[in-house]
Design an enzyme around this catalytic site. Structure first.
Site, PDB file in Angstrom:
ATOM      1  N   GLY A   1      -3.921   7.968   6.264  1.00 28.66           N
ATOM      2  CA  GLY A   1      -4.355   6.638   5.850  1.00 28.66           C
ATOM      3  C   GLY A   1      -3.553   6.117   4.672  1.00 28.66           C
TER       4      GLY A   1
ATOM      5  N   GLY B   1      -3.251   9.485  13.541  1.00 29.70           N
ATOM      6  CA  GLY B   1      -3.148   8.049  13.723  1.00 29.70           C
ATOM      7  C   GLY B   1      -1.741   7.630  14.101  1.00 29.70           C
ATOM      8  N   TYR B   2      -1.431   6.346  13.889  1.00 34.77           N
ATOM      9  CA  TYR B   2      -0.140   5.808  14.304  1.00 34.77           C
ATOM     10  C   TYR B   2       1.026   6.577  13.688  1.00 34.77           C
ATOM     11  CZ  TYR B   2      -3.032   1.689  15.462  1.00 34.77           C
ATOM     12  OH  TYR B   2      -3.981   0.837  15.952  1.00 34.77           O
TER      13      TYR B   2
ATOM     14  N   HIS C   1      12.625  -9.864  39.226  1.00 36.68           N
ATOM     15  CA  HIS C   1      12.546  -8.493  39.743  1.00 36.68           C
ATOM     16  C   HIS C   1      13.915  -7.809  39.574  1.00 36.68           C
ATOM     17  CE1 HIS C   1      11.674  -5.196  42.506  1.00 36.68           C
ATOM     18  NE2 HIS C   1      12.847  -5.420  43.067  1.00 36.68           N
TER      19      HIS C   1
ATOM     20  N   GLU D   1       3.614   9.203  15.821  1.00 37.67           N
ATOM     21  CA  GLU D   1       5.021   8.841  15.996  1.00 37.67           C
ATOM     22  C   GLU D   1       5.931   9.934  15.454  1.00 37.67           C
ATOM     23  OE1 GLU D   1       4.715   3.933  15.891  1.00 37.67           O
ATOM     24  OE2 GLU D   1       5.847   4.998  14.347  1.00 37.67           O
TER      25      GLU D   1
ATOM     26  N   SER E   1       0.848  -1.189   0.000  1.00 35.88           N
ATOM     27  CA  SER E   1       0.000   0.000   0.000  1.00 35.88           C
ATOM     28  C   SER E   1       0.881   1.234   0.000  1.00 35.88           C
ATOM     29  CB  SER E   1      -0.921   0.003   1.229  1.00 35.88           C
ATOM     30  OG  SER E   1      -0.155   0.091   2.426  1.00 35.88           O
TER      31      SER E   1
END
Length: 470
Positions: free
Chosen positions: A277, A188-189, A452, A193, A151
């Site tokens: 998109g 969006g993502y 831990h 970012e 894409s």
């Protein structure tokens, strides 16, 4: 079965596009089943992930975070850290990584005996692809064909936007200067970012989104905290904002005009990043000649086996409408591999799989399964446990306590969903995913002995806090 055809242009497997699923199919069928395989690629050796998407962008994000830490070095006892940024250095670090990845890919194609063909590929028949490249024109045929064309970033038809030559996720990684003011279209993502990374590198940043809130598919409590972090970093957020007109040129000066919450708004910046998109790369490759149907959004229609409407032709990754993550494309490879090797697929192999994701902001956002608002909307009963990231004691040692983790537990004690917003959140997913995949009760995690102090130790606290059944 391996073909014995003497025709040099006929293959057992022919892959159009060298992205994640396609390249692994060719490598695997060639090395394990000794089939004759070829991959056609027009631009990116190995697809977008190692060249211009996942790995390069995370390389870029890491550089921005190092710069941010340097600027705040006083909290670590460093007295003279200035954090002056040379974008050429950020770019070269990314380029060096990509070159190393390309060397690895070239070696794999050679070692596995897969023919790599540079050129534009277009179907001219059901299992026939015409390739035009520097070496001329060839018509290739195969027993099985895989479409893996990926894409691309969508650039809307807003008047003036395309003429402004906006950046996408590709071009922004090649900048040699820090933008004075980056305007990001899309919350969006990808948009978030890069917005945070560029702000940490020194740019003024404005994020514009048409929705009422960013990351609209996530729970409100998640977006509230993440937006608060971005604003604290100095990112300006313009939600419910629709841009109607763009003028100027990205890299010089651009002006965006529209409405924000119904009121006129005008924003001027130096650069625009389009992150609104993606569109499937399914046009102009002759799919109609192969009898391959597309859905209303332009993605290739496939069944549970990722086979298209044309028998023996498969589609994988973004172009097939699979969730746009490299790890999902890799799972597409596993599905088609089993089909081609004659292995049975379990029911709902594709539609019923887990779709985890991580947003690589600081803090990270990681999720798998059902979200809280989705469960409420569907009337699904659940018990909720929620722990602040400060309860994951490792976060206190590194001074990164922002965020929280939460989980949804079903009536039968299995895990419906898990979300974490915090440092290293993505690294918490596999433990939870394994329990979900195996249908284990949440107590199998709460009763674990975990080292831990590690981040995963906090999962014991989270799942130990699940309310008792009513």
């Amino acid at each position: 079965m391996t073909t014995t055809s003497p025709n040099p242009n006929h293959y057992d497997l022919l892959v159009l596009g060298s992205g994640e699923a396609g390249k692994y199919l060719a490598w695997t069928l060639s090395s394990q089943a000794h089939q004759r395989c070829a991959v056609i690629e027009r631009r990116w050796l190995g697809g977008s992930c190692p060249n211009v998407a996942c790995l390069p962008s995370k390389n870029f994000v890491h550089s921005a975070n190092v710069v941010y830490d340097a600027k705040h070095g006083h909290s670590y006892g460093i007295q003279d850290a200035e954090g002056v940024v040379a974008m050429t250095g950020v770019r070269e670090r990314k380029r060096d990584m990509v070159k190393g990845l390309m060397d690895i890919h070239a070696g794999k194609f050679k070692d596995f005996g897969v023919e790599f063909i540079w050129g534009e590929g277009k179907f001219v028949g059901r299992k026939s692809i015409e390739v035009t490249g520097d070496s001329g024109r060839r018509v290739l045929t195969a027993e099985k064909v895989v479409v893996c064309t990926g894409s691309r970033a969508r650039v809307d038809d807003t008047p003036g936007l395309k003429g402004a030559k906006p950046l996408t996720h590709i071009e922004i990684l090649e900048l040699d200067i820090v933008p004075s003011h980056l305007v990001v279209l899309g919350g969006g993502y990808v948009g978030l970012e890069f917005a945070q990374a560029m702000r940490r590198l020194g740019a003024q940043v404005t994020v514009i989104d048409r929705n009422k809130r960013l990351l609209k598919n996530e729970d409100q409590d998640i977006t509230d905290v993440l937006v608060g972090v971005l604003k604290k970093d100095g990112v300006k957020i313009c939600a419910e904002t629709i841009i109607n007109e763009v003028s100027g040129e990205s890299g010089r000066e651009v002006t965006l005009k529209g409405t924000s919450s119904g009121q006129p708004v005008e924003i001027t910046g130096s650069h625009i990043l389009c992150a609104t998109g993606r569109l499937p790369n399914t046009e102009n490759i002759g799919l109609e000649e192969a009898g391959i149907k597309l859905n209303s959004k332009g993605f290739v229609e496939t069944n549970e086996s990722l086979e298209t409407s044309s028998e023996g032709v498969f589609a994988v990754g973004d172009c097939a409408g699979s969730p746009h993550f490299t790890h999902i494309a890799y799972d597409d490879f596993r599905i088609v591999k089993d089909v081609l090797l004659g292995k049975p697929l379990p029911p709902n192999r594709r539609s019923g799989r887990q779709v985890p994701f991580t947003l690589f902001t600081t803090p990270e956002l990681a999720h798998v399964g059902l979200r809280e608002h989705e469960a409420v909307a569907r009337g699904i009963k659940f018990r909720l446990a929620k722990v602040p990231m400060a309860g994951f004691l490792k976060t206190r040692t590194i001074g990164e306590t922002t965020g929280f983790a939460k989980t949804l537990i079903a009536e039968d004690d299995t895990i419906l969903g898990f979300t974490a917003l915090g440092v290293g959140a993505g690294e918490l997913l596999p433990v939870v995913q394994l329990a979900m995949k195996r249908g284990l009760p949440y107590t199998d995690i709460s009763e674990m002995v975990i080292t831990h102090p590690t981040l995963n130790e906090g999962l014991v606290s989270l799942f130990s806090g699940v309310p008792a059944r009513n």
